[in-house]
Scaffold this motif. Structure first.
Motif, PDB file in Angstrom:
ATOM      1  N   THR A 255       0.815  -1.075  -0.062  1.00  0.00           N
ATOM      2  CA  THR A 255       0.063   0.075  -0.049  1.00  0.00           C
ATOM      3  C   THR A 255       0.880   1.138   0.218  1.00  0.00           C
ATOM      4  N   LYS A 256       0.246   2.481  -0.123  1.00  0.00           N
ATOM      5  CA  LYS A 256       0.948   3.820  -0.072  1.00  0.00           C
ATOM      6  C   LYS A 256       1.586   3.920   1.374  1.00  0.00           C
ATOM      7  N   GLU A 257       1.051   3.447   2.391  1.00  0.00           N
ATOM      8  CA  GLU A 257       1.244   3.461   3.735  1.00  0.00           C
ATOM      9  C   GLU A 257       2.783   2.659   3.753  1.00  0.00           C
ATOM     10  N   ASP A 258       2.626   1.502   3.210  1.00  0.00           N
ATOM     11  CA  ASP A 258       3.904   0.589   3.340  1.00  0.00           C
ATOM     12  C   ASP A 258       5.094   1.233   2.375  1.00  0.00           C
ATOM     13  N   LEU A 259       4.699   2.056   1.260  1.00  0.00           N
ATOM     14  CA  LEU A 259       5.953   2.806   0.556  1.00  0.00           C
ATOM     15  C   LEU A 259       6.265   3.892   1.532  1.00  0.00           C
ATOM     16  N   SER A 260       5.437   4.533   2.201  1.00  0.00           N
ATOM     17  CA  SER A 260       5.975   5.626   3.121  1.00  0.00           C
ATOM     18  C   SER A 260       6.957   5.123   4.091  1.00  0.00           C
ATOM     19  N   TYR A 261       6.654   3.800   4.763  1.00  0.00           N
ATOM     20  CA  TYR A 261       7.632   3.418   5.553  1.00  0.00           C
ATOM     21  C   TYR A 261       8.914   2.731   5.033  1.00  0.00           C
ATOM     22  N   MET A 262       8.623   2.257   3.923  1.00  0.00           N
ATOM     23  CA  MET A 262       9.986   1.936   3.026  1.00  0.00           C
ATOM     24  C   MET A 262      10.907   3.057   2.855  1.00  0.00           C
ATOM     25  N   LYS A 263      10.303   4.300   2.321  1.00  0.00           N
ATOM     26  CA  LYS A 263      11.209   5.237   2.209  1.00  0.00           C
ATOM     27  C   LYS A 263      12.146   5.637   3.349  1.00  0.00           C
ATOM     28  N   GLN A 264      11.194   5.806   4.405  1.00  0.00           N
ATOM     29  CA  GLN A 264      11.863   6.215   5.779  1.00  0.00           C
ATOM     30  C   GLN A 264      12.862   4.985   6.150  1.00  0.00           C
ATOM     31  N   ILE A 265      12.707   3.615   6.026  1.00  0.00           N
ATOM     32  CA  ILE A 265      13.701   2.956   6.073  1.00  0.00           C
ATOM     33  C   ILE A 265      15.127   3.279   5.109  1.00  0.00           C
ATOM     34  N   ILE A 266      14.915   3.375   3.977  1.00  0.00           N
ATOM     35  CA  ILE A 266      15.930   3.959   2.917  1.00  0.00           C
ATOM     36  C   ILE A 266      16.698   5.092   3.423  1.00  0.00           C
ATOM     37  N   ASP A 267      15.900   6.318   4.066  1.00  0.00           N
ATOM     38  CA  ASP A 267      16.629   7.505   4.603  1.00  0.00           C
ATOM     39  C   ASP A 267      17.402   7.053   5.792  1.00  0.00           C
ATOM     40  N   LYS A 268      16.920   6.095   6.663  1.00  0.00           N
ATOM     41  CA  LYS A 268      17.614   5.743   7.802  1.00  0.00           C
ATOM     42  C   LYS A 268      18.832   5.285   7.529  1.00  0.00           C
ATOM     43  N   LEU A 269      18.941   4.232   6.573  1.00  0.00           N
ATOM     44  CA  LEU A 269      20.023   3.153   6.230  1.00  0.00           C
ATOM     45  C   LEU A 269      21.152   4.408   5.560  1.00  0.00           C
ATOM     46  N   ASP A 270      20.444   5.245   4.910  1.00  0.00           N
ATOM     47  CA  ASP A 270      21.381   6.230   4.059  1.00  0.00           C
ATOM     48  C   ASP A 270      22.033   7.170   5.116  1.00  0.00           C
ATOM     49  N   ASN A 271      21.856   7.311   6.222  1.00  0.00           N
ATOM     50  CA  ASN A 271      22.283   8.400   7.170  1.00  0.00           C
ATOM     51  C   ASN A 271      22.683   7.419   8.438  1.00  0.00           C
ATOM     52  N   LEU A 272      23.183   6.181   8.158  1.00  0.00           N
ATOM     53  CA  LEU A 272      24.016   5.571   9.345  1.00  0.00           C
ATOM     54  C   LEU A 272      24.971   6.115   9.935  1.00  0.00           C
ATOM     55  N   PRO A 273      25.331   6.212  11.140  1.00  0.00           N
ATOM     56  CA  PRO A 273      26.686   6.830  11.503  1.00  0.00           C
ATOM     57  C   PRO A 273      27.887   5.565  11.235  1.00  0.00           C
ATOM     58  N   ASN A 274      28.980   6.244  10.943  1.00  0.00           N
ATOM     59  CA  ASN A 274      30.160   5.482  10.735  1.00  0.00           C
ATOM     60  C   ASN A 274      30.413   4.689  12.098  1.00  0.00           C
ATOM     61  N   VAL A 322      24.780  -4.719   2.022  1.00  0.00           N
ATOM     62  CA  VAL A 322      24.945  -3.743   1.248  1.00  0.00           C
ATOM     63  C   VAL A 322      23.840  -4.320  -0.096  1.00  0.00           C
ATOM     64  N   ASP A 323      24.068  -5.441  -0.566  1.00  0.00           N
ATOM     65  CA  ASP A 323      23.485  -5.800  -1.504  1.00  0.00           C
ATOM     66  C   ASP A 323      21.790  -5.937  -1.388  1.00  0.00           C
ATOM     67  N   ILE A 324      21.513  -6.309  -0.086  1.00  0.00           N
ATOM     68  CA  ILE A 324      20.169  -6.385   0.020  1.00  0.00           C
ATOM     69  C   ILE A 324      19.590  -5.134   0.205  1.00  0.00           C
ATOM     70  N   ILE A 325      20.370  -4.117   0.790  1.00  0.00           N
ATOM     71  CA  ILE A 325      19.841  -2.871   0.555  1.00  0.00           C
ATOM     72  C   ILE A 325      19.620  -2.141  -0.645  1.00  0.00           C
ATOM     73  N   ASN A 326      20.551  -2.615  -1.716  1.00  0.00           N
ATOM     74  CA  ASN A 326      20.376  -1.938  -3.072  1.00  0.00           C
ATOM     75  C   ASN A 326      19.303  -2.480  -3.695  1.00  0.00           C
ATOM     76  N   ARG A 327      18.794  -3.742  -3.354  1.00  0.00           N
ATOM     77  CA  ARG A 327      17.721  -4.483  -4.108  1.00  0.00           C
ATOM     78  C   ARG A 327      16.400  -3.858  -3.444  1.00  0.00           C
ATOM     79  N   PHE A 328      16.782  -3.743  -1.928  1.00  0.00           N
ATOM     80  CA  PHE A 328      15.229  -2.936  -1.316  1.00  0.00           C
ATOM     81  C   PHE A 328      15.173  -1.439  -2.122  1.00  0.00           C
ATOM     82  N   LYS A 329      16.170  -1.055  -2.372  1.00  0.00           N
ATOM     83  CA  LYS A 329      15.957   0.483  -2.794  1.00  0.00           C
ATOM     84  C   LYS A 329      15.334   0.298  -4.352  1.00  0.00           C
ATOM     85  N   ILE A 330      15.838  -0.626  -5.238  1.00  0.00           N
ATOM     86  CA  ILE A 330      15.207  -1.117  -6.481  1.00  0.00           C
ATOM     87  C   ILE A 330      13.729  -1.176  -6.338  1.00  0.00           C
ATOM     88  N   LYS A 331      13.241  -2.160  -5.364  1.00  0.00           N
ATOM     89  CA  LYS A 331      11.908  -2.193  -5.098  1.00  0.00           C
ATOM     90  C   LYS A 331      11.320  -1.103  -4.812  1.00  0.00           C
TER      91      LYS A 331
END
Length: 340
Positions: A255-274, A322-331
């Motif tokens: 659903t669109k709600e799922d999509l919203s949370y999926m975008k938040q997941i990607i945003d969080k993963l892209d801003n992980l601390p070192n 990293v590969d799992i995250i990249n596939r998730f981004k494509i999805k």
């Protein structure tokens, strides 16, 4: 009454005005017959009487098709299905026989009355078979709650009559069996029973804090299609590595709600601390200072290295993660284009 859901063969529900029609839905379930049930059915048909083997199969696929139709309606925001129709058919060919049931209806949103007293209803009569069924149900529930081994004879009953209150116990026992007896018959039966529970019942329980300590739950989430973006987003703060594994899970509908949370997941993963660092280090007393990539475990590498020899990058993630995250981004990108 937000949790209430009705399926009706009529085109309206008395006393509940329809606020919005969402659309027509259809669901089809096909199940094969095996040699033994076919033989039993033909034997009964030859001598007359009821064919209980066929009757049981028809009941199972009817329930499955109705559940699937209801889930489709829930996923698009409906709380009622009207104009419900069901059709049974048999498909034969190449000496094989299969049953098919098709169910359809119109998904809509209705206003349920606040003074619904359906829970106050008490039966004034009960059949012997219903009484026996209730006694058997209580026996199974009590046995499982008392850590009795799941009997293979109980599986069919639990598949046809899911008991939500025993989900925690079933999960606990499944985790224990996976650790000690992963290929035992009970382990297979436990997984089969758990996968029969509807998504909305199992997800709030299985995505618990204990998920990190019960890695076997991941198999249930993946095999059952229990992907839940909101739960995974919350779990990122508990155990990022388990959360990343769960990104590979699927679900029947998005659903669109799922999509919203999926975008938040990607945003969080892209801003992980070192977890590692790149800094100047000396190679001995007289060595020159050089830039080095130092991983979270203290291993030194060339600054151009994406991954340390121990397998993690600057964020503490492995190449597999990293590969799992990249596939998730494509999805997520494709979902965004389709649902957008």
């Amino acid at each position: 009454m937000k949790s209430k859901f009705l399926i009706s063969t009529t085109n309206n529900i008395e006393g509940t005005p329809i606020k919005r029609y969402i659309g027509a839905l259809c669901s089809n379930i096909v199940i094969g017959t095996n040699v033994f049930s076919d033989f039993a059915a033909s034997f009964t048909d030859f001598f007359g009487g009821r064919s209980d083997s066929y009757k049981r199969k028809l009941e199972i696929i009817y329930d499955e098709a109705s559940k699937e139709l209801k889930q489709k309606a829930l996923n698009i925001g409906a709380n009622c299905i009207i104009g419900f129709k069901v059709d049974f058919d048999e498909i034969s060919g190449k000496d094989k026989s299969m049953f098919m049931v098709s169910v359809s209806g119109t998904a809509c949103v209705v206003d349920y009355p606040d003074n619904d007293n359906e829970n106050d209803f008490k039966a004034e009569i009960i059949t012997q078979s219903d009484l026996d069924k209730e006694i058997y149900r209580r026996f199974i529930v009590d046995s499982i709650n008392n850590n009795v081994t799941l009997s293979h004879a109980w599986v069919e009953f639990l598949l046809e009559n899911p008991q939500v209150e025993i989900i925690p116990k079933l999960l606990e026992r499944y985790s224990s069996c996976c650790d000690s007896l992963p290929f035992a018959e009970e382990t297979k039966d436990l997984e089969k029973v758990l996968l029969a529970f509807p998504k909305e019942k199992l997800i709030p329980i299985i995505y618990s804090d204990d998920l990190s300590n019960h890695k076997s739950y991941i198999a249930i989430i993946k095999n059952g299609g229990y992907f839940d973006a909101k739960s995974i987003l919350n779990f990122l703060d508990i155990d990022i590595h388990v959360a990343i594994i769960l990104l590979e899970a699927r679900t029947n509908y998005y659903t669109k709600e799922d999509l919203s949370y999926m975008k938040q997941i990607i945003d969080k993963l892209d801003n992980l601390p070192n977890t590692g660092k790149i800094e100047l280090t000396k190679g001995g007393l007289l060595g020159k200072e050089q830039m080095k990539f130092i991983c979270e475990k203290g291993h030194r590498n060339d600054p151009e290295a994406e991954f340390c020899n121990c397998g993690v990058n600057l964020k503490g993630l492995t190449k597999t993660e990293v590969d799992i995250i990249n596939r998730f981004k494509i999805k997520t990108k494709v979902l965004d284009e389709v649902l957008g």
